[in-house]
Design a protein around this motif. Structure first.
Motif, short mmCIF file in Angstrom:
data_model
loop_
_atom_site.label_atom_id
_atom_site.label_comp_id
_atom_site.label_asym_id
_atom_site.label_seq_id
_atom_site.Cartn_x
_atom_site.Cartn_y
_atom_site.Cartn_z
N ILE A 1 0.85 -1.17 0.00
CA ILE A 1 0.00 0.00 0.00
C ILE A 1 0.90 1.23 0.00
CG2 ILE A 1 -1.74 1.30 1.26
CD1 ILE A 1 -2.52 -1.41 2.61
N PHE A 2 0.84 2.00 -1.07
CA PHE A 2 1.59 3.25 -1.15
C PHE A 2 0.69 4.36 -0.63
CE2 PHE A 2 3.68 0.42 -4.07
CZ PHE A 2 5.04 0.71 -3.91
N THR A 3 0.90 4.73 0.63
CA THR A 3 0.01 5.68 1.28
C THR A 3 0.07 7.07 0.66
OG1 THR A 3 1.70 6.25 2.92
CG2 THR A 3 0.18 4.45 3.47
N ASP A 4 1.20 7.39 0.02
CA ASP A 4 1.37 8.69 -0.63
C ASP A 4 1.44 8.50 -2.15
OD1 ASP A 4 1.96 8.98 2.14
OD2 ASP A 4 2.96 10.87 1.72
N GLY A 5 0.48 7.72 -2.67
CA GLY A 5 0.40 7.47 -4.10
C GLY A 5 -0.46 8.52 -4.79
N CYS B 1 4.01 1.83 2.48
CA CYS B 1 5.17 2.62 2.10
C CYS B 1 4.73 4.07 1.97
CB CYS B 1 5.75 2.11 0.78
SG CYS B 1 7.13 3.09 0.15
N SER B 2 5.41 4.97 2.67
CA SER B 2 5.01 6.38 2.66
C SER B 2 5.84 7.24 1.70
CB SER B 2 5.11 6.96 4.07
OG SER B 2 6.45 6.87 4.55
N THR B 3 6.71 6.62 0.90
CA THR B 3 7.45 7.37 -0.11
C THR B 3 6.48 7.90 -1.16
OG1 THR B 3 9.40 5.99 0.21
CG2 THR B 3 9.29 7.26 -1.84
#
Length: 527
Positions: free
Chosen positions: A68-72, A353-355
């Motif tokens: 899960i890319f939280t900052d997608g 992942c927060s990238t």
């Protein structure tokens, strides 16, 4: 750690297979790719991203089994630009499609009842044919390529099969489901099924049919839902269930707050939209189940995202993206941040992942995961996310958005840069700039520009250097604009449109709600 090491082996194995000639007996089957794109799908429009109202067990399943890319992010706050970015690997300012194809520009914009200060610039109306797109790159690597659903990246001559897809089922000029979500619909590349057939489920069935026919080879299937774009429609059964759920959760007296140009929805309680979301999720489930039944689940990469934020204002005023601010068409996080999941077989566990990542990153990521040679001159604005999938880090980079238009939903002509936790918005009406720290202020409530002038200058310089390099176009002032005309327009919105929206919201939630057209024909077939 087992999942991360599997990804490393996965990438190395298929990179090796791609580079070394092999006999059929020696060859290892390349991984399949299923790319799922949902139209106008908000950041919190699924359970795993925080919704307590919408039910999306199948979408959640992809997230729980992947990363899960939280900052997608999408690359634009409206559809056509971000769709073009996914398959080209280029930001909208570079490929030139900076608004949804069909939007008015220049003096034509001011002739359709607008009262804004600027005239939006011209933009390209089709994806350039000299690009090597993601499906073309996959096709070169031996993949069978398939597209179904919404295209909206060019008219005839620039449809999916003109940009690398072997098969096109449903992709053409328009961006909304002409004729609605229940057959009969109007689509030159997707004949209607029996009356009442659900469009989202039909797209899923076409995808399953393609997978079944190509299960013994490597395939790239792109399932691009028309849902959940307006017009919002559902069955009576789904509406009734979500109406009752909204009642049980407690119906707020008011559902909207006034933005600059339009009221913005603040609550998730629209039972018609909720049913439309669930129907899309049902369709996703059909495809996921088919992959398992065919024994392909462990050899199929799944990517899932949306093309812009959920519609909180304009269009059907359907959802709320809170805690994110605003929605589709806007320069705020609600307009550009998306559900963004990548499932690589064997990885699992729903790691977060927060990238910050964006739509252009899918192109190089998919190529690397499939052992296909990267094309950096094509996906110039994207980075492979394989290091993140392996649990590693990536160097910080600036992400930019360029939307020199007025969104139908109330957004303003602006450009954006995000670097690290900082986000700068530059507005073209008056050149003002807003600065937010997203780590501390996800809802963008506090403009920090006045107290951080050096950071503003640094980010602004980077933003405009990048826009210049990409050949960005900018809006011009409308000589016919007057403050009085704009004020009168906004007064009408506040006094008439806003109350009408509140009334409609309550109608959707009333026990005797009737859309007046036999539930759009959905009662012809079973729910």
């Amino acid at each position: 750690m087992k999942g991360f090491s599997w990804v490393t082996i996965f990438c190395a194995l298929f990179a090796c297979c791609a580079c070394q000639p092999q006999t059929p007996q020696e060859s290892v089957k390349k991984p399949n790719v299923l790319f799922i794109l949902v139209d106008d799908y908000g950041y919190t429009d699924c359970g795993i991203m925080g919704s307590k109202y919408y039910e999306t067990p199948n979408v959640d399943r992809i997230a729980r089994e992947g990363m899960i890319f939280t900052d997608g992010y999408a690359t634009c706050q409206v559809c056509s630009p971000s769709r073009a970015s996914i398959i080209s690997g280029k930001f909208p300012a570079r490929h030139g499609i900076t608004d949804w194809i069909g939007a008015k520009t220049g003096e034509e914009w001011s002739k359709v009842g607008r009262a804004t200060q600027l005239l939006p610039p011209e933009y390209k109306h089709a994806l350039a044919h000299d690009y090597i797109t993601l499906p073309e790159a996959m096709k070169e690597a031996g993949y069978k390529t398939f597209f179904t659903g919404k295209w909206h990246v060019g008219g005839k001559g620039s449809w999916p099969d003109d940009h690398g897809f072997d098969i096109n089922k449903g992709g053409w000029d328009v961006g909304s489901p002409k004729g609605g979500y229940f057959a009969p619909w109007e689509n030159p590349t997707l004949p209607s099924g029996p009356d009442g057939e659900n469009l989202s489920m039909r797209l899923a069935k076409e995808t399953v049919k393609f997978i079944e026919a190509n299960k013994d080879t490597a395939f790239f299937a792109y399932l691009s839902f028309y849902a959940v774009h307006g017009p919002i429609q559902t069955t009576q059964q789904k509406w009734a269930r979500y109406r009752q759920k909204a009642e049980q959760m407690g119906i707020a007296e008011n559902g909207f707050e006034m933005g600059r140009f339009l009221p913005i929805r603040q609550v998730q309680d629209n039972p018609v939209y909720a049913g439309l979301v669930e129907a899309m999720d049902d369709a996703v489930g059909l495809v996921l189940d088919a992959l398992e039944e065919m024994g392909l689940n462990e050899n199929t990469i799944i990517c899932f995202t949306g093309d812009n934020g959920g519609v909180a204002a304009g269009d059907a005023f359907a959802t709320s993206n809170k805690p994110l601010r605003a929605g589709k068409g806007y320069q705020f996080e609600g307009g550009i941040r998306e559900p963004y999941f990548i499932k690589v077989p064997g990885m699992g566990n729903g790691q977060k992942c927060s990238t910050p990542v964006t739509g252009t990153d899918f192109y190089p990521t998919i190529l690397e995961l499939c052992g296909v040679e990267l094309k950096p001159k094509e996906h110039i604005d994207g980075k492979s996310l394989v290091p993140l999938l392996k649990g590693e880090t990536m160097a910080e980079r600036p992400l930019v958005w360029h939307y020199p238009h007025y969104g139908n939903q109330g957004g303003e002509p602006s450009s954006i840069i995000r670097q690290g936790d900082w986000k700068l918005i530059h507005y073209y009406e008056d050149s003002r700039e807003e600065l937010y720290n997203l780590e501390n202020d996800l809802s963008e409530t506090t403009n920090l520009a006045a107290d951080n002038q050096e950071k503003v200058k640094e980010l602004s310089a980077t933003l405009f250097a990048m826009l210049e390099e990409m050949g960005a176009r900018f809006p011009e002032r409308d000589p016919s604009w007057t403050a009085e005309r704009e004020a009168a327009h906004l007064k009408n919105i506040v006094e008439k449109r806003w109350p009408a929206l509140e009334k409609q919201r309550k109608q959707f939630l009333s026990e005797d709600f009737d859309p007046g057209n036999n539930w759009w024909g959905s009662m012809v077939v079973n729910d």
